[in-house]
Enzyme design. Structure first.
Site: not given
Length: 214
Positions: A189-190
């Site tokens: 999710s970065r």
């Protein structure tokens, strides 16, 4: 083509403060060894960024040839664009991108020439044709045709024959002495893990470590 659809999540692992070595050079050595064992095509490849007199940054890929507690060494023509820019501003940045491991290492610091003796020691380990190429390439300068380059190469090769190729006076190494080193590990999710090492006198290792937001 919708480039926004080119994406993937990074799921190969994370990085915690406890996992980090207090010494960034030792941490780099650990990550580099893992990259080497992963059979990455060019684990020594690093992007070198320099800045010209007009403030315009430029980048290119060079190869790390060795490193130690003093810094990270690469070799080049001293008349190349990178060398001219280093002469005007010795502050540079290195970036290792090991996508197979979902990792990056950024090293900011200053570039300084190593001794001619140190450069000669490495130069003699290069394949002979690579040694000759160092003589005939006016790196970064305009070239009217590839044929001219190949002709110069063949003429030099014939001239040298079976003899040894001397070290060109315009060719040698730079050592990048780090002022900060960042280790980046991709996460889902970065929400990546980033840790920045900066010099300090308050620790035994001489470096402080801080986590950065992704």
């Amino acid at each position: 083509m919708d480039l926004s659809q080119f994406r993937r999540d990074y799921l190969k692992g994370g990085l915690t403060r406890k996992e980090l070595d207090p010494d960034p050079q030792k941490q780099f050595a650990s990550w580099f060894e893992q990259a080497r064992k992963t059979n990455i095509a060019d684990p020594t490849a690093m992007i070198l960024a320099t800045v010209g007199p007009n403030g315009q940054p430029s980048q290119r890929t060079v190869l790390l040839k060795y490193y130690d507690e003093k810094g990270y060494v690469f070799f080049t023509n001293f008349e190349s664009r990178k060398s001219r820019e280093i002469a005007g501003n010795s502050k540079v940045s290195l970036l290792f991108v090991w996508l197979e491991l979902e990792r990056q290492v950024q090293i900011n610091g200053t570039a300084e020439k190593i001794s001619a003796a140190e450069s000669a020691k490495y130069f003699m380990t290069r394949p002979k044709e690579s040694q000759i190429a160092a003589w005939v390439s006016s790196q970064s300068h305009k070239l009217s045709s590839r044929q001219i380059l190949l002709q110069k190469f063949q003429e030099m090769k014939t001239k040298i024959g079976e003899g040894k190729v001397p070290l060109p006076s315009f060719w040698g190494g730079y050592r990048v002495v780090p002022t900060e080193i960042e280790f980046w590990q991709g996460r889902k999710s970065r929400l990546h893990d980033r840790f920045l090492y900066t010099p300090t006198e308050s620790t035994d290792s001489g470096w402080s470590i801080e986590r950065l937001a992704p």
